[in-house]
Write an enzyme that holds these catalytic residues in place. Structure first.
Site, mmCIF file in Angstrom:
data_model
loop_
_atom_site.group_PDB
_atom_site.id
_atom_site.type_symbol
_atom_site.label_atom_id
_atom_site.label_comp_id
_atom_site.label_asym_id
_atom_site.label_seq_id
_atom_site.Cartn_x
_atom_site.Cartn_y
_atom_site.Cartn_z
ATOM 1 N N VAL A 8 0.829 -1.203 0.000
ATOM 2 C CA VAL A 8 0.000 0.000 0.000
ATOM 3 C C VAL A 8 0.866 1.256 0.000
ATOM 4 O O VAL A 8 1.968 1.270 0.546
ATOM 5 C CB VAL A 8 -0.965 -0.010 1.221
ATOM 6 C CG1 VAL A 8 -0.211 0.109 2.529
ATOM 7 C CG2 VAL A 8 -2.030 1.049 1.110
ATOM 8 N N CYS A 9 0.364 2.308 -0.649
ATOM 9 C CA CYS A 9 0.942 3.650 -0.568
ATOM 10 C C CYS A 9 -0.244 4.609 -0.425
ATOM 11 O O CYS A 9 -1.283 4.227 0.104
ATOM 12 C CB CYS A 9 1.829 3.963 -1.771
ATOM 13 S SG CYS A 9 0.957 4.049 -3.349
ATOM 14 N N ARG A 10 -0.112 5.845 -0.863
ATOM 15 C CA ARG A 10 -1.217 6.793 -0.704
ATOM 16 C C ARG A 10 -2.376 6.485 -1.647
ATOM 17 O O ARG A 10 -3.516 6.390 -1.229
ATOM 18 C CB ARG A 10 -0.740 8.225 -0.918
ATOM 19 C CG ARG A 10 -1.846 9.257 -0.630
ATOM 20 C CD ARG A 10 -1.414 10.679 -0.898
ATOM 21 N NE ARG A 10 -0.095 10.939 -0.357
ATOM 22 C CZ ARG A 10 0.695 11.916 -0.761
ATOM 23 N NH1 ARG A 10 0.316 12.732 -1.706
ATOM 24 N NH2 ARG A 10 1.889 12.082 -0.230
ATOM 25 N N MET A 69 -4.037 4.078 0.646
ATOM 26 C CA MET A 69 -4.553 4.411 1.971
ATOM 27 C C MET A 69 -5.837 5.234 1.900
ATOM 28 O O MET A 69 -6.651 5.189 2.816
ATOM 29 C CB MET A 69 -3.488 5.126 2.802
ATOM 30 C CG MET A 69 -2.370 4.214 3.288
ATOM 31 S SD MET A 69 -2.926 2.823 4.327
ATOM 32 C CE MET A 69 -3.527 3.702 5.780
#
Length: 109
Positions: A60-62, A88
């Site tokens: 996961v990232c932004r 996220m």
């Protein structure tokens, strides 16, 4: 551009006990992250491969761009990895729990 073949999973479908790798930067992690996730910023992933939890890995990232790059790399290394679609922001929108490093209200930076 990203390869359309990047394995993805919806944020709501990530198992509660799934191995989550967060590849965002420190300030993003501090603002809000998944409790129990492993934090390795994207620029350190190659050097810290030995710290990755067992497969499958949920990355996961932004919003999903950086994590898609990491998933492509990990898959090329023979790992089972899935990109959390929408990052996220999608995690938060799905009502999944988050914590902050400071103990204050968690948010996506």
């Amino acid at each position: 551009m990203f390869d359309a073949a990047v394995p993805t999973v919806d944020a709501a479908s990530v198992p509660a006990d799934g191995a989550l790798l967060d590849v965002r930067e420190q300030d993003e992690w501090d603002a809000g992250h998944v409790d129990g996730a492993v934090h390795i910023p994207i620029g350190q992933v190659v050097a810290r491969l030995g710290e990755l939890p067992e497969d499958p890995l949920y990355v996961v990232c932004r919003v999903g761009g950086r994590s898609a790059q990491v998933v492509q790399y990990l898959v090329a290394q023979g790992r089972e990895a899935l990109n959390v679609d929408g990052g996220m922001y999608a995690w938060e929108a799905a009502g999944r729990p988050m914590v902050s490093s400071s103990g204050s209200q968690a948010f996506v930076l």
